[in-house]
Write an enzyme that holds these catalytic residues in place. Structure first.
Site, mmCIF file in Angstrom:
data_model
loop_
_atom_site.group_PDB
_atom_site.id
_atom_site.type_symbol
_atom_site.label_atom_id
_atom_site.label_comp_id
_atom_site.label_asym_id
_atom_site.label_seq_id
_atom_site.Cartn_x
_atom_site.Cartn_y
_atom_site.Cartn_z
ATOM 1 C CB CYS A 67 -1.099 0.067 1.219
ATOM 2 S SG CYS A 67 -0.352 0.285 2.888
ATOM 3 C CG HIS A 100 15.613 -13.424 14.208
ATOM 4 N ND1 HIS A 100 16.364 -12.218 15.146
ATOM 5 C CD2 HIS A 100 16.554 -13.856 13.970
ATOM 6 C CE1 HIS A 100 17.293 -12.314 14.977
ATOM 7 N NE2 HIS A 100 17.939 -13.464 14.328
#
Length: 150
Positions: A67, A100
């Site tokens: 966006c 992670h």
């Protein structure tokens, strides 16, 4: 390695999305374009929810949400517990999101990154594996807040 990748955007990012769809298909990935496909104003949550559903159903392994800023659509994608969407702006954050957080979607702001940086982020994202180990229990808590002692 070839991936199944879904892309979704609002009107502010539809041109960037179209360029990325072509680029990813050119690399041999199986790409799902979830819209939008024009400059007419649309609501980014609709496209973020659509992308989250595609991940949940297994239609795609990875997603790219776009966006103007990347913020709104990332919030919408993350409403689906199957999606772990990270807003990134450069390759290191894209890589760390995979290592992670086992992110399966990245969000980019079309007004903030150009096509080359978007490609670099996506490349880093797709080429990086989840490290697992101590990160696994943390990722499991992301989809199950009741597992946290908070």
């Amino acid at each position: 390695m070839q991936h199944r990748i879904a892309l979704a955007s609002d009107h502010a990012a539809y041109e960037l999305k179209a360029d990325l769809v072509d680029w990813l298909r050119g690399l041999g990935h199986d790409v799902f374009d979830l819209g939008t496909n024009g400059p007419e104003s649309v609501d980014y949550p609709d496209y973020g929810y659509r992308l989250g559903k595609a991940i949940e159903r297994g239609d795609a392994t990875f997603g790219v949400a776009l966006c103007g800023s990347g913020i709104g659509i990332s919030i919408a994608v993350n409403r689906n517990p199957a999606a772990r969407c990270a807003l990134v702006s450069e390759p290191l954050s894209a890589s760390l999101a995979r290592q992670h957080n086992d992110a399966n979607v990245i969000a980019l702001g079309a007004r903030l990154v150009g096509i080359e940086m978007a490609k670099a982020c996506i490349t880093s994202f797709l080429e990086t594996a989840f490290l697992g180990d101590r990160h696994q229990r943390r990722v499991e808590k992301l989809g199950n807040p009741e597992r946290s002692p908070a």
